[in-house]
Structure formats: structure tokens, C-alpha cells
Design a protein around this motif. Structure first.
Motif, PDB file in Angstrom:
ATOM      1  N   UNK A  80       0.596   2.663 -11.956  1.00  0.00           N
ATOM      2  CA  UNK A  80       1.436   2.347 -10.798  1.00  0.00           C
ATOM      3  C   UNK A  80       0.661   2.283  -9.491  1.00  0.00           C
ATOM      4  N   UNK A  81      -0.663   2.284  -9.547  1.00  0.00           N
ATOM      5  CA  UNK A  81      -1.472   1.985  -8.366  1.00  0.00           C
ATOM      6  C   UNK A  81      -2.271   0.722  -8.660  1.00  0.00           C
ATOM      7  N   UNK A  82      -2.283  -0.185  -7.713  1.00  0.00           N
ATOM      8  CA  UNK A  82      -2.939  -1.464  -7.961  1.00  0.00           C
ATOM      9  C   UNK A  82      -4.426  -1.274  -8.292  1.00  0.00           C
ATOM     10  N   UNK A  83      -5.083  -0.304  -7.638  1.00  0.00           N
ATOM     11  CA  UNK A  83      -6.491  -0.060  -7.936  1.00  0.00           C
ATOM     12  C   UNK A  83      -6.699   0.434  -9.361  1.00  0.00           C
ATOM     13  N   UNK A  84      -5.803   1.282  -9.834  1.00  0.00           N
ATOM     14  CA  UNK A  84      -5.898   1.811 -11.201  1.00  0.00           C
ATOM     15  C   UNK A  84      -5.589   0.716 -12.218  1.00  0.00           C
ATOM     16  N   UNK A  85      -4.604  -0.120 -11.918  1.00  0.00           N
ATOM     17  CA  UNK A  85      -4.291  -1.247 -12.813  1.00  0.00           C
ATOM     18  C   UNK A  85      -5.519  -2.141 -12.950  1.00  0.00           C
ATOM     19  N   UNK A  86      -6.205  -2.394 -11.825  1.00  0.00           N
ATOM     20  CA  UNK A  86      -7.389  -3.253 -11.843  1.00  0.00           C
ATOM     21  C   UNK A  86      -8.501  -2.630 -12.672  1.00  0.00           C
ATOM     22  N   UNK A  87      -8.734  -1.294 -12.538  1.00  0.00           N
ATOM     23  CA  UNK A  87      -9.848  -0.679 -13.259  1.00  0.00           C
ATOM     24  C   UNK A  87      -9.587  -0.621 -14.769  1.00  0.00           C
ATOM     25  N   UNK A  88      -8.307  -0.686 -15.175  1.00  0.00           N
ATOM     26  CA  UNK A  88      -8.009  -0.717 -16.608  1.00  0.00           C
ATOM     27  C   UNK A  88      -8.113  -2.122 -17.190  1.00  0.00           C
ATOM     28  N   UNK A  89      -8.262  -3.122 -16.317  1.00  0.00           N
ATOM     29  CA  UNK A  89      -8.365  -4.500 -16.776  1.00  0.00           C
ATOM     30  C   UNK A  89      -7.038  -5.134 -17.135  1.00  0.00           C
ATOM     31  N   UNK A  90      -5.956  -4.567 -16.654  1.00  0.00           N
ATOM     32  CA  UNK A  90      -4.631  -5.091 -16.990  1.00  0.00           C
ATOM     33  C   UNK A  90      -4.032  -5.835 -15.807  1.00  0.00           C
TER      34      UNK A  90
END
Length: 281
Positions: A80-90
Motif C-alpha cells: 500500500x505504499x507506491x515505493x514498496x509496490x515498485x520495489x516488489x516489481x508489481x
């Protein structure tokens, strides 16, 4: 106002309010009517807690319980954080990712978080968590914040290998005493805009996560509206809203917590949630 759940020197669970560097215990004055902080929230009796007088405990000497030790529900949000979504590659999800935690998986501020024997992949996840004050079902987003009693800090400690055993997160999120919550709840009126605070997670003093709560993919109001479409929310329910980028799993090399470590999550306007790490006996 800052509200705590804590243990008195004689071992009695209690609750109160923070006044500077002291906790004013309210349990002796109010426990007959409101046995715990959840009951205070259910009765909309925070004003009574504010006026209650009792013995003072130095914050530095207090034994903290999780902010609400006995919530009916702990509904966690993943990705639910855009930075975390990006680091997971999703890609940004269409709907919130939801999983649950049980109260026995949590400890309070200052209490040890426990790395289980079966894993060496114990990760940190700093989060801001919603504390529901006014329950309801099918709550419109436009009025959702009216249902928030306040906010607390959450460390969604995760056993990553067990989390990945299946597509369900539950296995990695519910080992006993692997997460933490506290040190207190800040009432919604005191915190103000919940997207304004800065959040930082530190492992042994080194910054691991640092972001604005405003980086949420799904807003706090939208989360309450969505979850209350599925289930009726109750006073004292806890909704951790997700973690930002920087978790140990996605570092190169991965970095996990071990016995002897100290993990801290700080959110401006709320405080610092700090826990030592120990191994399961």
C-alpha cells in the motif's frame, strides 16, 4: 491526547493518558465501568479518560501493552505504499491486499519481538495503524475519518519464508510475539492530517525506511470504506495501513533481524515504537 495500555507495578493491566514524561493511570478510576481501553472507545468515553485522575508512572519506567491489547480484529493491508509496490516489481493493485493478524502475535513498546526457531528471515515493516473508534458497516469514504479514534505505530514483523509458502500472507504474519504496536495511540484530533507525518524505520540506528505517509496507494478513508463493505468494523479494531519501501527482503543483500538487534519505528506526531529482538527460547 495520547492514550496507553500498560501494566501497573502490581501486574494489573490498565490504561491511561500521557502527560509529558508521565502516564496518568485511569484504570483505578474507570475500570469498574470501562475495563480496558477498547471499552473506553466503544463507549465514546475518551473525555472521561482525559479527566480521570490516578497514580503517575514515568514513561521510561512503564511496561507497555499493545495499544489495544484485545481488538476484535486486526486487519492488515499489504502493498500500500507506491515505493514498496515498485520495489516488489508489481503494478499498483486494483483493490487493497488484505490479511489478518492475531493479538497474540503482538507485543507492546519496549517488549522483545521474538525470532522463531524455524526461520532466520525475520523482517521489519514500519506502519501507521488506524484505531477505530466508531464502528460501522458500509461506511462511505467521505465520512470514514469520523470513525477513527486515533493512530498508533505498528511493526508488522514478518517471517518471510513462511509468508511465501503459499499465496496467503497469514503464515508469515502470525508467529507469536513477532510484531509490535505502540507505544500509545494519538487521538485523531491531535494528529490532524494522517497523511502528513513522516515515518522512519531504524535497525540498530541505521535508517531502513523513510517516507511520508502520503505515499499511500489507497487512502485511509478508502481503506475504511472498502473494509467496512466486507465486515462491520468495531471500536478498537486495528488497521495497519501497509509498509513503505526499504524492507529487508528487497535489500541487496537481504537484511533480516537477529537476536541482539534493536528495531525502531518513528512517526512524527506520534512517537517512537522500539523493540529489542530475541531468539525463541
Amino acid at each position: 491526547m495520547r492514550l496507553t495500555s500498560h501494566v501497573l507495578p502490581d501486574g494489573t493491566p490498565s490504561y491511561g493518558r500521557v502527560d509529558g514524561d508521565r502516564i496518568i493511570d485511569a484504570g483505578a478510576a474507570l475500570r469498574a465501568k470501562y475495563p480496558d481501553l477498547k471499552a473506553v472507545l466503544a463507549a465514546d468515553a475518551i473525555a472521561a479518560l482525559e479527566k480521570a485522575d490516578g497514580p503517575a508512572i514515568a514513561v521510561r519506567d512503564a511496561t507497555f501493552l499493545p495499544t489495544v491489547p484485545n481488538p476484535e480484529k486486526i486487519i492488515c493491508i499489504g502493498l500500500n505504499y507506491m515505493g514498496h509496490i515498485k520495489e516488489t516489481g508489481r503494478d499498483k493493485p486494483t483493490h487493497p491486499s488484505i490479511f489478518t493478524r492475531y493479538p497474540r502475535s503482538l507485543v507492546g513498546h519496549g517488549q522483545p519481538m521474538v525470532r522463531p526457531k524455524v526461520s532466520d528471515k525475520f523482517d521489519f515493516e514500519g506502519e501507521i495503524a488506524i484505531v477505530i473508534g466508531k464502528g460501522g458497516r458500509a461506511i462511505p469514504a467521505v465520512s470514514a475519518l469520523d470513525h477513527v479514534a486515533g493512530y498508533t505505530i505498528f511493526n508488522d514483523g514478518s517471517i518471510r519464508d513462511f509468508q511465501r509458502h503459499t499465496t496467503q500472507f497469514w503464515g508469515g504474519k502470525n508467529f507469536d510475539r513477532t510484531g509490535s504496536m505502540g507505544p500509545w495511540m494519538v487521538t485523531a484530533d491531535e494528529l490532524g492530517d494522517p497523511t502528513a507525518p513522516q515515518m522512519e524505520t531504524r535497525l540498530n540506528g541505521a535508517v531502513m525506511q523513510s517516507t511520508s505517509v502520503g505515499d499511500l496507494a489507497f487512502s485511509i478513508a478508502d481503506l475504511i470504506a472498502y473494509l467496512s463493505t466486507i465486515t462491520e468494523l468495531a471500536p478498537g479494531d486495528i488497521i495497519p495501513t501497509g509498509t513503505p519501501s526499504g524492507v529487508g527482503l528487497f535489500r541487496d543483500p537481504p537484511l533480516f533481524m537477529k537476536a541482539g538487534d534493536q528495531i525502531e519505528v518513528e512517526i512524527s506526531g506520534i512517537g517512537v515504537l522500539s523493540n529489542p529482538i530475541i531468539d525463541e527460547a
